[in-house]
Scaffold this motif. Structure first.
Motif, PDB file in Angstrom:
ATOM      1  N   ARG A  38       0.734  -1.307  -0.125  1.00  0.00           N
ATOM      2  CA  ARG A  38       0.163  -0.058  -0.019  1.00  0.00           C
ATOM      3  C   ARG A  38       0.779   1.339   0.160  1.00  0.00           C
ATOM      4  O   ARG A  38       1.787   1.150   0.495  1.00  0.00           O
ATOM      5  CB  ARG A  38      -1.008   0.015   1.121  1.00  0.00           C
ATOM      6  N   GLN A  39       0.258   2.334  -0.563  1.00  0.00           N
ATOM      7  CA  GLN A  39       1.067   3.684  -0.523  1.00  0.00           C
ATOM      8  C   GLN A  39      -0.052   4.703  -0.275  1.00  0.00           C
ATOM      9  O   GLN A  39      -1.027   4.977  -1.127  1.00  0.00           O
ATOM     10  CB  GLN A  39       1.513   3.734  -1.766  1.00  0.00           C
ATOM     11  N   GLU A  44       6.190   6.429   1.421  1.00  0.00           N
ATOM     12  CA  GLU A  44       6.623   5.207   0.655  1.00  0.00           C
ATOM     13  C   GLU A  44       5.538   4.012   0.659  1.00  0.00           C
ATOM     14  O   GLU A  44       4.956   3.755   1.349  1.00  0.00           O
ATOM     15  CB  GLU A  44       8.104   4.865   1.119  1.00  0.00           C
ATOM     16  N   ARG A  45       5.976   3.448  -0.642  1.00  0.00           N
ATOM     17  CA  ARG A  45       5.025   2.285  -0.593  1.00  0.00           C
ATOM     18  C   ARG A  45       5.676   1.205   0.380  1.00  0.00           C
ATOM     19  O   ARG A  45       6.882   0.873   0.634  1.00  0.00           O
ATOM     20  CB  ARG A  45       5.207   1.522  -2.005  1.00  0.00           C
ATOM     21  N   GLU A  46       4.605   0.475   1.205  1.00  0.00           N
ATOM     22  CA  GLU A  46       4.896  -0.451   2.094  1.00  0.00           C
ATOM     23  C   GLU A  46       4.434  -1.743   2.084  1.00  0.00           C
ATOM     24  O   GLU A  46       3.322  -1.860   1.465  1.00  0.00           O
ATOM     25  CB  GLU A  46       4.686   0.152   3.597  1.00  0.00           C
ATOM     26  N   ARG A 101      10.465 -14.345  -4.460  1.00  0.00           N
ATOM     27  CA  ARG A 101      11.178 -14.439  -3.173  1.00  0.00           C
ATOM     28  C   ARG A 101      10.117 -14.201  -2.082  1.00  0.00           C
ATOM     29  O   ARG A 101       9.191 -13.235  -2.053  1.00  0.00           O
ATOM     30  CB  ARG A 101      12.544 -13.598  -2.876  1.00  0.00           C
ATOM     31  N   ALA A 102      10.212 -14.792  -0.740  1.00  0.00           N
ATOM     32  CA  ALA A 102       9.510 -14.253   0.412  1.00  0.00           C
ATOM     33  C   ALA A 102       9.987 -12.991   1.027  1.00  0.00           C
ATOM     34  O   ALA A 102      10.922 -13.044   1.671  1.00  0.00           O
ATOM     35  CB  ALA A 102       9.581 -15.489   1.597  1.00  0.00           C
ATOM     36  N   SER A 103       9.075 -11.956   0.894  1.00  0.00           N
ATOM     37  CA  SER A 103       9.612 -10.669   1.350  1.00  0.00           C
ATOM     38  C   SER A 103       8.516  -9.729   1.110  1.00  0.00           C
ATOM     39  O   SER A 103       7.496  -9.690   0.646  1.00  0.00           O
ATOM     40  CB  SER A 103      10.797 -10.317   0.399  1.00  0.00           C
ATOM     41  N   LEU A 104       8.688  -8.684   2.253  1.00  0.00           N
ATOM     42  CA  LEU A 104       7.635  -7.288   2.028  1.00  0.00           C
ATOM     43  C   LEU A 104       8.512  -6.220   1.484  1.00  0.00           C
ATOM     44  O   LEU A 104       8.022  -5.055   1.438  1.00  0.00           O
ATOM     45  CB  LEU A 104       7.073  -7.080   3.518  1.00  0.00           C
ATOM     46  N   ASP A 105       9.580  -6.773   0.850  1.00  0.00           N
ATOM     47  CA  ASP A 105      10.441  -5.592   0.337  1.00  0.00           C
ATOM     48  C   ASP A 105       9.782  -5.429  -1.501  1.00  0.00           C
ATOM     49  O   ASP A 105      10.083  -6.303  -2.134  1.00  0.00           O
ATOM     50  CB  ASP A 105      11.794  -6.062   0.076  1.00  0.00           C
TER      51      ASP A 105
END
Length: 122
Positions: A38-39, A44-46, A101-105
């Motif tokens: 979300r942004q 910044e987008r998170e 990949r497993a990530s919230l980046d």
């Protein structure tokens, strides 16, 4: 390349609920990690939540744990985000994305939808 289209956004009062959907097409999305991001204006987008290709592993940003639930139905090529107990600070454009990949980046996700707006009033 996978194409993603979000839907389900809207305006709700604080404490309300919404269910976002993300329909996938093109290259199969079943082998991808999927995430919701979300942004908000000026921010910044998170990363909000992510789910493994098989749907058995999920993880969440601390700010949404216990309120938002990510799920997927690979038979329907659809990703979901159930949003409960919404707060005004949840107001943002919500995007779904596919990555490897497993990530919230967000930088690790390569395919993105156009977004759906969620507005929570106090």
């Amino acid at each position: 390349q996978v194409q993603l289209v979000e839907s389900g956004g809207g305006s709700v009062p604080a404490g309300g609920s919404l269910r976002l959907s993300c329909a996938a097409s093109g290259d199969t999305h079943t082998g991808y990690w999927m995430g919701w991001f979300r942004q908000a204006p000026g921010k910044e987008r998170e990363g909000v939540a992510a789910i493994s290709p098989g749907g058995t592993v999920t993880f969440y940003a601390d700010s949404v744990k216990g309120r938002l639930t990510i799920s997927r139905d690979n038979r329907k090529n659809t990703l979901y985000l159930q949003m409960n107990s919404l707060k005004p600070e949840d107001t943002a454009m919500y995007y779904c994305a596919a990555g490897s990949r497993a990530s919230l980046d967000s930088t690790l996700y390569k395919s993105w939808g156009q977004g759906t707006q969620v507005t929570v009033s106090s």
